[in-house]
Structures are given as structure tokens and as C-alpha cells.
Design a protein around this motif. Structure first.
Motif, PDB file in Angstrom:
ATOM      1  N   LEU A 122       0.867  -1.170   0.000  1.00 21.38           N
ATOM      2  CA  LEU A 122       0.000   0.000   0.000  1.00 21.38           C
ATOM      3  C   LEU A 122       0.902   1.218   0.000  1.00 21.38           C
ATOM      4  N   LEU A 123       0.783   2.038  -1.020  1.00 26.97           N
ATOM      5  CA  LEU A 123       1.541   3.283  -1.112  1.00 26.97           C
ATOM      6  C   LEU A 123       0.633   4.427  -0.693  1.00 26.97           C
ATOM      7  N   ILE A 124       0.965   5.071   0.431  1.00 29.27           N
ATOM      8  CA  ILE A 124       0.155   6.180   0.958  1.00 29.27           C
ATOM      9  C   ILE A 124       0.828   7.492   0.583  1.00 29.27           C
ATOM     10  N   VAL A 125       0.084   8.371  -0.057  1.00 30.03           N
ATOM     11  CA  VAL A 125       0.617   9.671  -0.470  1.00 30.03           C
ATOM     12  C   VAL A 125      -0.141  10.771   0.273  1.00 30.03           C
ATOM     13  N   GLU A 126       0.490  11.335   1.296  1.00 31.87           N
ATOM     14  CA  GLU A 126      -0.094  12.470   2.018  1.00 31.87           C
ATOM     15  C   GLU A 126       0.013  13.736   1.161  1.00 31.87           C
ATOM     16  N   GLU A 127      -0.940  14.663   1.360  1.00 33.36           N
ATOM     17  CA  GLU A 127      -0.991  15.893   0.568  1.00 33.36           C
ATOM     18  C   GLU A 127      -0.894  15.544  -0.923  1.00 33.36           C
ATOM     19  N   ALA A 128      -1.737  14.598  -1.335  1.00 33.30           N
ATOM     20  CA  ALA A 128      -1.639  14.049  -2.693  1.00 33.30           C
ATOM     21  C   ALA A 128      -1.826  15.106  -3.777  1.00 33.30           C
ATOM     22  N   HIS A 129      -2.536  16.194  -3.457  1.00 34.44           N
ATOM     23  CA  HIS A 129      -2.729  17.253  -4.462  1.00 34.44           C
ATOM     24  C   HIS A 129      -1.414  17.954  -4.799  1.00 34.44           C
ATOM     25  N   GLN A 130      -0.395  17.817  -3.938  1.00 33.98           N
ATOM     26  CA  GLN A 130       0.922  18.374  -4.251  1.00 33.98           C
ATOM     27  C   GLN A 130       1.664  17.520  -5.265  1.00 33.98           C
ATOM     28  N   PHE A 131       1.453  16.217  -5.206  1.00 33.25           N
ATOM     29  CA  PHE A 131       2.209  15.284  -6.034  1.00 33.25           C
ATOM     30  C   PHE A 131       1.433  14.815  -7.263  1.00 33.25           C
ATOM     31  N   CYS A 132       0.126  15.022  -7.250  1.00 32.93           N
ATOM     32  CA  CYS A 132      -0.708  14.626  -8.391  1.00 32.93           C
ATOM     33  C   CYS A 132      -1.766  15.707  -8.607  1.00 32.93           C
ATOM     34  N   PRO A 133      -1.322  16.912  -8.997  1.00 32.35           N
ATOM     35  CA  PRO A 133      -2.251  18.033  -9.114  1.00 32.35           C
ATOM     36  C   PRO A 133      -3.149  17.938 -10.338  1.00 32.35           C
ATOM     37  N   GLU A 134      -4.305  18.545 -10.243  1.00 31.70           N
ATOM     38  CA  GLU A 134      -5.285  18.521 -11.330  1.00 31.70           C
ATOM     39  C   GLU A 134      -4.856  19.411 -12.488  1.00 31.70           C
ATOM     40  N   ARG A 135      -4.436  20.614 -12.186  1.00 31.98           N
ATOM     41  CA  ARG A 135      -4.064  21.554 -13.249  1.00 31.98           C
ATOM     42  C   ARG A 135      -2.630  22.018 -13.033  1.00 31.98           C
ATOM     43  N   ALA A 136      -1.718  21.430 -13.763  1.00 33.25           N
ATOM     44  CA  ALA A 136      -0.305  21.812 -13.668  1.00 33.25           C
ATOM     45  C   ALA A 136       0.411  21.258 -14.887  1.00 33.25           C
ATOM     46  N   SER A 137       1.463  21.946 -15.302  1.00 28.70           N
ATOM     47  CA  SER A 137       2.260  21.476 -16.428  1.00 28.70           C
ATOM     48  C   SER A 137       3.031  20.227 -16.006  1.00 28.70           C
ATOM     49  N   GLU A 138       3.567  19.498 -16.996  1.00 23.94           N
ATOM     50  CA  GLU A 138       4.342  18.289 -16.695  1.00 23.94           C
ATOM     51  C   GLU A 138       5.547  18.614 -15.816  1.00 23.94           C
ATOM     52  N   GLU A 139       6.154  19.772 -16.059  1.00 23.19           N
ATOM     53  CA  GLU A 139       7.329  20.159 -15.294  1.00 23.19           C
ATOM     54  C   GLU A 139       6.999  20.407 -13.832  1.00 23.19           C
ATOM     55  N   GLN A 140       5.767  20.826 -13.551  1.00 23.83           N
ATOM     56  CA  GLN A 140       5.344  21.096 -12.174  1.00 23.83           C
ATOM     57  C   GLN A 140       4.627  19.917 -11.543  1.00 23.83           C
ATOM     58  N   ALA A 141       4.503  18.830 -12.291  1.00 22.67           N
ATOM     59  CA  ALA A 141       3.798  17.648 -11.789  1.00 22.67           C
ATOM     60  C   ALA A 141       4.564  16.398 -12.190  1.00 22.67           C
ATOM     61  N   ILE A 142       5.816  16.325 -11.772  1.00 22.82           N
ATOM     62  CA  ILE A 142       6.709  15.237 -12.180  1.00 22.82           C
ATOM     63  C   ILE A 142       6.190  13.877 -11.728  1.00 22.82           C
ATOM     64  N   SER A 143       5.585  13.826 -10.552  1.00 26.54           N
ATOM     65  CA  SER A 143       5.145  12.541  -9.998  1.00 26.54           C
ATOM     66  C   SER A 143       3.722  12.166 -10.401  1.00 26.54           C
ATOM     67  N   ARG A 144       3.034  13.039 -11.120  1.00 27.93           N
ATOM     68  CA  ARG A 144       1.622  12.780 -11.442  1.00 27.93           C
ATOM     69  C   ARG A 144       1.432  11.533 -12.311  1.00 27.93           C
ATOM     70  N   GLU A 145       2.262  11.358 -13.320  1.00 22.75           N
ATOM     71  CA  GLU A 145       2.046  10.276 -14.282  1.00 22.75           C
ATOM     72  C   GLU A 145       2.169   8.901 -13.635  1.00 22.75           C
ATOM     73  N   ILE A 146       3.158   8.691 -12.750  1.00 23.95           N
ATOM     74  CA  ILE A 146       3.290   7.382 -12.128  1.00 23.95           C
ATOM     75  C   ILE A 146       2.148   7.118 -11.150  1.00 23.95           C
ATOM     76  N   ILE A 147       1.672   8.163 -10.470  1.00 23.03           N
ATOM     77  CA  ILE A 147       0.519   7.983  -9.575  1.00 23.03           C
ATOM     78  C   ILE A 147      -0.708   7.596 -10.393  1.00 23.03           C
ATOM     79  N   ARG A 148      -0.892   8.245 -11.539  1.00 18.93           N
ATOM     80  CA  ARG A 148      -1.989   7.862 -12.432  1.00 18.93           C
ATOM     81  C   ARG A 148      -1.843   6.409 -12.894  1.00 18.93           C
ATOM     82  N   THR A 149      -0.623   6.027 -13.232  1.00 15.68           N
ATOM     83  CA  THR A 149      -0.382   4.669 -13.730  1.00 15.68           C
ATOM     84  C   THR A 149      -0.724   3.630 -12.677  1.00 15.68           C
TER      85      THR A 149
END
Length: 510
Positions: free
Chosen positions: A362-389
Motif C-alpha cells: 500500500l503506497l500512501i501519499v499524504e498531501e496528494a494534491h501536491q504530487f498529483c495536481p489537477e491543473r499543472a504542467s508536466e514540469e510542475q507535476a513530475i510525480s503525477r504520471e506514475i501515480i496515475r499509472t
């Protein structure tokens, strides 16, 4: 054990029907949120009390009451008004238990049918509680523990949502305790937390009297101690860390890395970015403008003091059955650095789990909106894609995700919608509520209306884990409280005591 009757189904313009059943209370006290069972032609109907109305025919006409009181008359002295007071409870039928299973209500019970408080075994069966499940709390007004099946709760991911101070971290701490206390024969998974504020570091501290000690099952790694091994970086991972890489730059960097990895396997040892940069400088096939861009990117990463010749800690040290690993990022200010850490370790964990080299986790991500934001460029959301995956594909491989956020509206909709179970504590922001409603098919308007009135420690759980929305009281935690859970007064006292002690030690040296 059969409960005693508490009321009788009555006829009203909207009741009884498959969607609404009203009953008059004939004995005892009932509460909104209680469950009742009603005799039905097909078996036993389970219903939830959605409202409780107290009425009295002597007080039905406001104009008459006003006129009577204006004349100085006391209605209770002249009429037996108190004897005509009664309570009507509105209920929503949830299901009908028949000999062949639980069915959705399609026909109503008859007026005059007796109503009784729901039997706990009936509730347990309806919500699918598991005796060997994770104990998170208790059903309010019923002596029934909320014990949720591990697979149903976590396999298709979990989101924990609430305002700041609503009890998110407290509830998640109870979840972690259950995972750490789980017996081997019931199936244990690993638990890894990305913790931006150090909320869960107390699990690794020796417990004070009155608390359960989890220090032998918990590991804390401070953010500034973390190192990412450059030989472990694939061009795919680097492309996520450096979103601006062009196709040409990717091709050339990939070739350089492949050559260095080949040399490493030949016995030259691991390498760092300094060696990668030197290899780029020495390579005559790379054009000067491509060299300059790659060297600039790599120098920026090198200046983070995050990359080295090997990983610290290793994935296999972090992900162990029945153990907790907290990656405490509270000592890192740079948001990009935090996102790189989350991105890299999440990708490594997912990759290793797909190959069955590490246990289910189980991978727990606190303050998940910081690491997987809704509206942000790829450069500002580096960890978003793996969380989505992981959100999309993790359930196939035993890679579960728990996203925790106080601002659901800022959390990526794709990832949030893949969390098939949502644990919701108090939320008041209408935009957050709307975002939750759009990402959760199981939630109804009644549940949405009640979320804003939840008190600290009260929660609503919806989705895969329970089937039907359930309000419950989060249980008391057993582990040491977080350092952030102290009161402002206590924090002030601790500071002054610290200053007084320091001043006393200074005077002693003079």
C-alpha cells in the motif's frame, strides 16, 4: 438475537414505497443514522433512518397557537396536548434479505408492518464486514465494529478526503496500525508513506506508557538522507524528471547511459552524474547544442544533492511484509525535489512489484494534491504520471494506492476517480464537494448533505469496501500521536520550557 419492535409502518403521500418507508415510533428513542429492519413479503427489509420528525396535532396551526397564547392561555393546562405528541421516522430501504440473497427493494412493505432495530448480524452481512478485516471504527448507535475486508478496501485504491484538522491523518494512522497488527496467516502487505510533514514518524519511536509500540515494525527515512542511484535511472524515468527533453536529447542520453551501464557490468563499478557529464563531453557524435542542453539539465539535477552511485535506501529495505516505511519529506523545501523522490520510488516500487520481486504493498501519499495536481504542467507535476499509472493498473499486480488530500478539487480527477473506495471526513468547501461527487458514482445527495455536518472523528465511507454509503465513528488510535496533534497551548509551554532549560545551562557554564 431478535430486537424488540420500536414502531409501525404508516401511510403517507410518499410512503410506503420501494424508495421511502415512514413509521411511527411506538417505543424507545430513535436517531437519524440508525438502521432498522422491517418485515417484508419477500423476507426482511433493511432500512436507514434518514430523518426523525416530532409532531403534535395541537400545534399544527401556527395562527391558532399564536391567538391562544396571546390571550394568556396555557395550552398544556387546558388540553391534553402532551398526550398527542408522537415521532415519525423517515427511512430509506437499502435491501431485502431473501432466501436467495440480498435484493434491491422493488416492492414496499404493507402499512401496519412492525419495525424493529436492525440486528447486528444483518448489518454485518449487508456491508460485508470481515472478522479478519481492518478495524477502523464502530457503526454509530449500533454495537458493531467496522471491520473492512483488506482486498475490498485497498485493491482498487482508497482516497481519504477532509478539511485540514478533520481527522485524515488520525484515521490513516488507525489503518496503518491494522496493517502492522495483521497476522501472517491472514495475509500481510507492506506499507510505504510519502509524508511531507512528518505526521507518521512517531510510529518508529519507542512508545510511551499507554500506547502500543510499533517501533520494531517501522522505519523512517529523512528526505535529506535519500539518494537515487544514477545507474538505476532509465531514460523513461529521466524523461519524467526532465519533462523538457527533446527526442534528440533523449536518444543521445539513452545511448550514453547504456554505454556506462555496459561498462559497469564489465566491472568498472557504478557511476554518478559527474561521470555521465564527462561521457557527454567526450562523445564526438553529440552536437554541441545538444551537449549544452544535456549538461545544463544534469547540472541542475546534480545541484539537488539527491543523486549518487546507488539507491539509499534500497527498495527491498523499504517494502517488507507487515512493515511500515515512512519517507519523511518534512526537511525538504524544494517542491521539485520532493516530486522527484516520489516519482522515482513509486516507479521503482511498481516496476519491482510487476516482476513479483517485492511483496504486495500500500503506497500512501499524504498531501496528494501536491504530487498529483489537477491543473499543472508536466514540469510542475513530475510525480503525477506514475501515480496515475498505479491508480489505473496497480490492482492487477497488488500495488495499492491511498491518496490523502485536504483539497480534493486540486487533486487529479483521473487518479481520484480510480480510487474505488473513498473515506470522507468533514468537508465544507462547495468546490471540493462538487469534485468528490463527480468522481464518486456511489455517493448520493443525502450523503453529500451530511458531509458538511460531520464532527472530527466521524467519517463516511463509500464505494467498493462497503457497497452502500456508511457513516461511522473512527476508533481510538493505539500508536503514539503525531507531534502535530498537540494543542497550541502545549506547543507554547514546550517552547518556553526549552528556552528556560537552555538559559539555565548557559548560566551554569558562566
Amino acid at each position: 438475537m431478535v430486537s424488540e419492535y420500536i414502531g409501525t409502518v404508516i401511510s403517507t403521500p410518499n410512503s410506503p414505497s420501494p424508495a421511502n418507508v415512514d413509521f411511527v415510533v411506538t417505543k424507545g428513542i430513535v436517531h437519524r443514522g440508525q438502521f432498522v429492519e422491517i418485515e417484508h413479503a419477500e423476507g426482511t427489509m433493511l432500512a436507514l433512518i434518514t430523518n426523525v420528525i416530532k409532531t403534535n396535532k395541537y400545534f399544527e396551526r401556527a395562527d391558532s397557537i399564536k391567538e391562544f397564547e396571546a390571550r394568556g392561555n396555557a395550552i398544556f393546562e387546558q388540553f391534553p396536548a402532551a398526550e398527542w405528541e408522537y415521532i415519525v421516522a423517515n427511512t430509506r430501504p437499502l435491501g431485502v434479505f431473501t432466501s436467495s440473497g440480498v435484493r434491491r427493494p422493488s416492492t414496499p412493505p404493507s402499512p401496519g408492518t412492525k419495525v424493529r432495530l436492525a440486528n447486528t448480524e444483518l448489518l454485518k452481512k449487508f456491508y460485508g464486514f470481515d472478522d479478519n478485516g481492518l478495524h477502523l471504527g464502530k457503526v454509530e448507535f449500533h454495537d458493531l465494529d467496522v471491520k473492512l475486508n483488506l482486498t475490498r478496501l485497498l485493491k482498487k485504491h482508497l482516497a481519504v478526503l477532509s478539511i485540514s484538522g478533520g481527522g485524515k491523518s488520525y484515521a490513516v494512522s488507525c489503518l496503518i496500525e491494522e496493517l502492522l497488527d495483521r497476522k501472517k496467516e491472514h495475509g500481510r502487505i507492506a506499507c510505504v508513506v510519502f509524508d511531507p510533514h512528518g505526521e507518521y514518524s512517531s510510529f518508529a519511536e519507542p512508545a510511551k506508557k499507554g500506547f502500543t509500540d510499533y517501533s520494531d515494525r517501522a522505519l523512517v527515512v529523512k528526505g535529506n538522507q535519500i539518494r537515487i542511484g544514477v545507474p538505476n535511472l532509465s531514460i523513461r524515468i529521466l524523461s519524467g524528471i526532465i519533462p523538457g527533453l527533446s527526442l534528440t536529447q533523449r536518444r543521445e542520453l539513452s545511448r550514453i547511459l547504456a554505454e556506462l551501464k555496459k561498462d559497469m557490468r564489465a566491472g568498472n563499478g557504478p557511476f554518478d552524474f559527474a561521470k555521465v557529464k564527462q561521457a557527454i563531453v567526450d562523445d564526438s557524435e553529440i552536437k554541441s547544442n545538444t551537449k549544452a542542453a544535456l549538461l545544463a539539465w544534469l547540472s541542475e539535477l546534480e545541484n539537488m544533492h539527491l543523486f549518487a552511485k546507488m539507491d539509499l535506501p534500497s527498495i527491498r529495505d523499504l517494502v517488507m511484509p507487515g512493515k511500515l516505511a515512512v519517507i519523511d519529506l518534512s526537511d525538504i523545501i524544494d517542491v521539485k525535489k520532493k516530486q522527484i523522490i516520489v516519482s522515482y520510488f513509486a516507479q521503482k516500487m511498481f516496476s519491482e512489484r510487476r516482476k513479483a520481486r517485492i511483496p504486495p504493498f500500500l503506497l500512501i501519499v499524504e498531501e496528494a494534491h501536491q504530487f498529483c495536481p489537477e491543473r499543472a504542467s508536466e514540469e510542475q507535476a513530475i510525480s503525477r504520471e506514475i501515480i496515475r499509472t498505479i491508480a489505473r493498473e496497480g490492482r492487477k499486480f497488488g500495488a495499492s494506492l491511498c491518496l490523502i488530500s485536504q483539497r480534493p478539487v486540486q487533486l487529479d480527477t483521473t487518479a481520484l476517480s480510480q480510487c474505488n473506495t473513498k473515506l470522507i471526513l468533514r468537508i465544507t468547501n462547495p468546490y471540493d464537494l462538487k469534485h468528490i461527487a463527480e468522481s464518486a458514482e456511489a455517493i448520493d445527495q443525502r450523503s453529500m448533505d451530511m458531509i458538511t455536518s460531520l464532527q472530527v472523528g466521524e467519517a463516511l465511507i463509500i464505494g467498493e469496501a462497503v457497497g452502500y454509503p456508511l457513516f461511522f465513528k473512527v476508533r481510538q488510535r493505539k500508536s503514539m500521536p503525531s507531534k502535530h496533534e498537540i494543542t497550541l497551548e502545549e506547543a507554547a509551554l514546550r517552547y518556553e520550557e526549552k528556552i528556560t532549560k537552555r538559559d539555565s545551562e548557559t548560566e551554569a557554564l558562566l
